[in-house]
Scaffold this motif. Structure first.
Motif, short mmCIF file in Angstrom:
data_model
loop_
_atom_site.label_atom_id
_atom_site.label_comp_id
_atom_site.label_asym_id
_atom_site.label_seq_id
_atom_site.Cartn_x
_atom_site.Cartn_y
_atom_site.Cartn_z
N PRO A 518 0.70 -1.44 -0.01
CA PRO A 518 0.16 -0.16 0.24
C PRO A 518 0.77 1.31 -0.01
CG PRO A 518 -0.77 -1.63 1.73
CD PRO A 518 0.55 -2.24 1.32
N LEU A 519 1.79 1.30 0.70
CA LEU A 519 2.94 2.41 0.85
C LEU A 519 3.51 2.68 -0.62
CD1 LEU A 519 4.28 2.14 4.22
CD2 LEU A 519 3.00 3.76 3.75
N THR A 520 3.84 1.69 -1.21
CA THR A 520 4.42 1.99 -2.60
C THR A 520 3.46 2.44 -3.56
OG1 THR A 520 5.81 -0.30 -2.09
CG2 THR A 520 5.86 0.64 -4.41
N ILE A 521 2.44 1.76 -3.32
CA ILE A 521 1.12 2.29 -4.37
C ILE A 521 1.00 3.59 -4.16
CG2 ILE A 521 -1.07 1.93 -4.91
CD1 ILE A 521 -0.85 -1.14 -4.67
N ALA A 522 0.71 4.07 -2.80
CA ALA A 522 0.44 5.56 -2.47
C ALA A 522 1.38 6.47 -3.00
CB ALA A 522 0.06 5.68 -0.93
N ALA A 523 2.61 6.09 -3.04
CA ALA A 523 3.64 6.68 -3.41
C ALA A 523 3.27 6.98 -4.90
CB ALA A 523 5.14 6.53 -3.17
N MET A 524 3.06 6.10 -5.54
CA MET A 524 3.00 6.09 -7.05
C MET A 524 1.79 6.85 -7.38
SD MET A 524 3.43 1.99 -7.98
CE MET A 524 3.55 2.26 -9.92
N VAL A 525 0.61 6.92 -6.81
CA VAL A 525 -0.59 7.64 -6.96
C VAL A 525 -0.13 9.17 -6.59
CG1 VAL A 525 -2.83 8.23 -6.03
CG2 VAL A 525 -2.19 5.56 -6.18
N ASP A 526 0.44 9.32 -5.56
CA ASP A 526 0.98 10.85 -5.65
C ASP A 526 1.67 11.20 -6.54
OD1 ASP A 526 -0.49 10.95 -3.09
OD2 ASP A 526 1.60 10.39 -1.73
N LYS A 527 2.67 10.59 -7.19
CA LYS A 527 3.49 10.94 -8.36
C LYS A 527 2.64 11.18 -9.51
CE LYS A 527 7.81 9.79 -10.53
NZ LYS A 527 7.51 9.16 -11.74
N VAL A 528 1.39 10.46 -9.77
CA VAL A 528 0.93 10.48 -10.93
C VAL A 528 -0.13 11.74 -10.83
CG1 VAL A 528 -1.48 9.63 -12.15
CG2 VAL A 528 0.90 8.17 -11.93
N LEU A 529 -0.57 11.98 -9.48
CA LEU A 529 -1.51 13.08 -9.50
C LEU A 529 -0.87 14.28 -9.61
CD1 LEU A 529 -3.94 11.74 -6.41
CD2 LEU A 529 -4.27 11.69 -8.91
N ALA A 530 0.33 14.27 -8.92
CA ALA A 530 1.12 15.52 -9.08
C ALA A 530 1.61 15.96 -10.68
CB ALA A 530 2.54 15.43 -8.18
N GLU A 531 1.97 14.97 -11.31
CA GLU A 531 2.23 15.16 -12.78
C GLU A 531 0.97 15.62 -13.66
OE1 GLU A 531 3.83 11.32 -13.74
OE2 GLU A 531 5.79 11.83 -12.96
N ASN A 532 -0.05 15.36 -13.25
CA ASN A 532 -1.33 15.72 -14.03
C ASN A 532 -2.14 16.58 -13.01
OD1 ASN A 532 -0.87 13.68 -16.43
ND2 ASN A 532 -0.68 12.47 -14.40
N PRO A 533 -2.03 17.88 -12.62
CA PRO A 533 -2.75 18.84 -12.00
C PRO A 533 -4.09 19.04 -12.61
CG PRO A 533 -0.65 20.03 -12.86
CD PRO A 533 -0.61 18.53 -13.04
N LYS A 534 -3.92 19.23 -14.06
CA LYS A 534 -5.08 19.82 -14.96
C LYS A 534 -6.29 18.84 -14.65
CE LYS A 534 -6.09 21.20 -19.43
NZ LYS A 534 -5.79 20.08 -20.09
N GLN A 535 -5.88 17.53 -14.69
CA GLN A 535 -6.88 16.57 -14.80
C GLN A 535 -7.66 16.27 -13.44
OE1 GLN A 535 -4.25 16.37 -16.55
NE2 GLN A 535 -4.71 15.46 -18.62
N VAL A 536 -6.53 16.48 -12.37
CA VAL A 536 -7.06 16.46 -10.89
C VAL A 536 -8.02 17.47 -10.67
CG1 VAL A 536 -6.28 16.74 -8.65
CG2 VAL A 536 -4.94 15.50 -10.17
N GLU A 537 -7.94 18.77 -11.26
CA GLU A 537 -8.80 19.87 -11.00
C GLU A 537 -10.17 19.44 -11.70
OE1 GLU A 537 -9.41 22.79 -9.17
OE2 GLU A 537 -7.14 21.81 -9.08
N GLU A 538 -10.24 18.86 -12.91
CA GLU A 538 -11.38 18.64 -13.71
C GLU A 538 -12.19 17.45 -13.04
OE1 GLU A 538 -10.60 17.61 -17.80
OE2 GLU A 538 -9.26 18.98 -17.90
N TYR A 539 -11.36 16.54 -12.33
CA TYR A 539 -12.04 15.33 -11.60
C TYR A 539 -12.74 15.87 -10.46
CZ TYR A 539 -12.71 11.22 -8.86
OH TYR A 539 -13.21 10.13 -8.13
N LYS A 540 -12.18 16.93 -9.78
CA LYS A 540 -12.84 17.37 -8.61
C LYS A 540 -13.84 18.31 -8.87
CE LYS A 540 -8.95 16.86 -5.48
NZ LYS A 540 -8.07 17.59 -4.60
#
Ligand SMILES: [Zn+2]
Lengths: 578, 155
Positions: A518-540
């Motif tokens: 879970p920790l490794t996956i969480a770190a990977m998720v954080d990285k992907v979200l950080a790399e795609n701020p625009k899509q995160v915004e749209e999602y929210k």
């Protein structure tokens, strides 16, 4: 008298080691030379009434299957437009009676009565000797393997094995069997009174059937007439004969007239093919002519006891051709009844024409063929010990019907049962995967899915690939317990099929272990979200569909190794939580 | 007289006579007969029974019937020549029928084959294949060349 010096020449040309063992045998064997001379001299031969083994030439007449199929539809529609109108009401009033004679070429190393190799595809006339050439003075000696195979098939068909059977000569006047007769079994075949059980395809209505087997007997094949088909067009007055196949052992299996439809007949043949393949006594290949079916079809009004006039159909080189030929023939006969022309149904042999998809008259049977069977004086009776039969019985593999019943009992659907038990090697592989501890349903799905597709694509059999049953069982287990994802599993499978080895070693060597921390996956998720701020915004702001986009990015970043369940759980937490 | 043709005719005589009647002693039942739904016909039926009497008169039509079975054509002169010879043969068979075999066990064939063992399924190519094949009356490449066969069956 011009031929006589030639006779002498042939006798003189026999090798010195070749012994005429007994004047009796010699006196019994003037025919071969005679028949050769007859064949040499066309003026001597009268119209030949019959070719029993005609099937060998017939196959060469086939057009490419399927190519002209659509043409047939049109053809029948115009040809029988009158009858098709009433066929729907007519057909249900009638019942077809179908019996099948099947010749199975045995996969022995040598011929039935001589030591000539019997392999398929050898240089023409290379595997011949005085015995299969029918020269005078030679003694046929029965191949032990032929008896073994006959007994095996007899037992597999639940037939009574005749411990004392005999060979007979069946008169046959064609150059593809120079002796002038075929060694066969007439009144005492090696096995009789058996039956065959099969399951009809689920998609065609399903159902279990049991058909009677009248007899199984041993005999020899004829040679091949190479140009018979071409001659028809070329008008050449000659035929070429290859005697490599002359004397190759056959088993003839005669069914009871128990089948009622083209489908039942085709499934009967398919089950017989399965059986000989399970037993390893023949490759059962219909295209190569290793298995040939002659079908007898008659129709009668439902409820009638008496059989109608029976018509023989030859020249079908696949199960589907068999089914279509029989169904065509049933319709033809029924429509003749419908038109009040039942007398036009005559005892004859009809050929299946693949091109036009219909049966055509080959020859009429005027009276019964006079084979003039005669006990074969050169061969002793075939005497079998009871102990030998018992030994054969215990050496039988699990038979197709037994296998299907077992799979059915294990809880597999009939559709899966039929696929898995269809091929002996596949079913053996499947059984070994189960023995290695794999889950029943998963093992079935992998074999019928990815593995079957791979084999089909590569034109291989399960024996040709490097995948072991143990490796597949291990792979299935690794997916089940989450060590690797299903997607990675498919990749590993291809490696296993190609290179073999264990699933675990491939997964480790390639670093394909599923990421389930879970920790490794969480770190990977954080990285992907950080790399795609625009899509995160749209999602929210409500574009929830973008969860798939993030999942795809994570899969890509992890090379497909990320545990999808955990990934989705953590991804949602992060997207919705923050 | 054409010796080959005579041999063919003799062979056909044997066939027509019927194996069981020929090889079995008189008065013994023929071997178990296989009853089958296929149309099989034993040679010992119909035609043979008519020949079984030594007093049977062999007609030219019988000669022609035999010739047809042997797949040979005979000239009217040959038919004439064959007729007395075949008649004589029937007389010999008649004599055989008179032998008292009451105390002899029925047999399908001359039982001097003993218990010949079966052959192992091991290929042994015939060494003199080339010499044997060289004696074939006519060849075409690796094939035996014969008059067109099955014409009437396929056309
Ligand atoms: Zn041979």
């Amino acid at each position: 008298m011009g031929e006589l010096p030639l006779c002498q020449r042939m006798l003189l040309s026999l090798p010195s080691s070749f012994r005429v063992s007994h004047s009796y045998w010699r006196s019994q064997r003037p025919l071969p030379l005679l028949s050769l001379h007859l064949l040499r001299n066309p003026s001597l031969t009268s119209a030949s009434p019959f070719s029993l083994l005609g099937y060998c030439h017939l196959s060469s007449l086939n057009a490419a299957p399927g190519v002209r199929r659509s043409k047939f539809r049109a053809h029948v529609a115009t040809d029988e437009v009158r009858s098709t109108v009433s066929m729907d009401t007519l057909l249900p009033q009638f019942e077809a009676v179908i019996g099948i004679e099947t010749h199975v070429q045995l996969s022995t190393d040598t011929k039935a009565f001589c030591s000539c190799p019997s392999q398929y595809g050898a240089e023409p006339n290379s595997n011949i000797c005085p015995i299969c050439m029918g020269l005078p003075g030679c003694l046929p000696v029965l191949n032990a393997k032929v008896v073994e195979y006959a007994v095996k098939l007899g037992l597999a068909l639940g037939a009574k094995i005749n411990l004392d059977s005999k060979f007979d000569r069946k008169q046959y006047f064609y150059a593809d069997l120079p002796k002038g007769y075929q060694i066969s079994q007439f009144d005492i075949p090696i096995a009789s009174n058996g039956s065959i059980e099969l399951d009809l395809p689920v998609e065609l209505g399903g159902g279990h059937r049991r058909f009677g087997i009248t007899r199984i007997h041993m005999e020899e094949d004829a040679g091949k007439l190479v140009h018979a088909g071409g001659d028809r067009l070329s008008g050449s007055p000659y035929s070429q004969v290859d005697l490599n196949r002359a004397g190759v052992p056959l088993l003839e299996v005669v069914s009871e007239p128990d089948m009622r439809t083209g489908l039942e007949a085709a499934e009967y043949a398919a089950e017989l093919q399965r059986l000989v393949r399970y037993l390893g006594i023949s490759n059962g290949n219909m295209q190569e002519g290793s298995m040939r079916c002659d079908v007898n079809v008659s129709v009668r009004k439902k409820g009638d006891e008496k059989f109608g006039t029976k018509v023989e159909i030859k020249n079908m080189n696949s199960f589907s051709a068999m089914q279509r030929a029989i169904d065509f023939e049933i319709s033809r006969q029924v429509s003749l009844h419908g038109e009040g022309q039942a007398s036009k149904i005559v005892q004859e042999t009809r050929l299946w024409e693949e091109g036009s998809q219909r049966t055509i008259t080959m020859r009429l049977k005027e009276g019964l063929a006079d084979y003039r069977y005669f006990p074969e004086p050169d061969l002793p009776n075939v005497v079998i010990e009871k102990a030998f039969v018992d030994e054969m019985c215990s050496s039988l593999p699990e038979l197709p019907n037994e296998k299907r019943r077992r799979y059915e009992g294990m809880g597999l659907s009939m559709q899966d049962v039929l696929i898995l038990a269809n091929d002996y090697d596949i079913s053996r592989f499947f059984d070994e995967v189960l023995t290695a501890g794999a889950d029943l349903k998963l093992a079935a799905n992998w074999i019928m899915g990815d593995i079957a597709a791979y084999l089909k694509n590569e034109k291989m059999t399960v024996n040709d690939v490097n995948l072991t049953p143990e490796a597949l069982a291990e792979l299935i287990l690794m997916i089940q317990n989450g060590t690797i994802s299903g997607k990675i599993g498919k990749e590993v499978l291809v490696d296993l099929l190609r290179e073999g080895g264990s699933a675990k070693s491939i997964v480790e060597a390639k670093g394909l272990l599923q990421i389930s921390d879970p920790l490794t996956i969480a770190a990977m998720v954080d990285k992907v979200l950080a790399e795609n701020p625009k899509q995160v915004e749209e999602y929210k702001s409500g574009k929830k569909k973008l969860q798939g986009f993030f999942g795809g990015q994570l899969m890509k970043a992890s090379g497909g190794k990320i545990n999808p369940t955990l990934m989705n759980k953590i991804l949602l937490e992060k997207l919705n939580g923050n | 007289m054409h010796i080959l043709r005579e041999m063919m005719m003799l062979r056909e005589m044997m066939m027509l006579r019927g194996s069981s009647k020929l090889l079995l002693p008189i008065g013994t039942a023929p071997p178990r007969h296989w009853s089958t739904k296929r149309h099989m016909q034993c040679c010992s039926s119909s035609s043979s029974s008519s020949f079984s009497s030594p007093h049977y008169k062999f007609e030219p039509s019988d000669v022609l019937q035999l010739a047809e079975k042997a797949s040979i054509k005979l000239t009217p002169k040959e038919v004439e020549e064959f007729q007395p010879k075949l008649q004589q043969l029937i007389g010999w068979f008649g004599q055989l029928q008179e032998v008292d075999l009451d105390s002899v066990l029925p047999a399908l064939r001359a039982d001097n084959l003993g218990h010949r063992p079966l052959r192992e399924d091991v290929p042994i190519p015939f060494k003199d294949r080339d010499a044997m094949f060289a004696a074939v009356p006519e060849v075409e490449g690796p094939f035996v060349k014969v008059p067109k066969i099955l014409k009437e069956n396929l056309e």
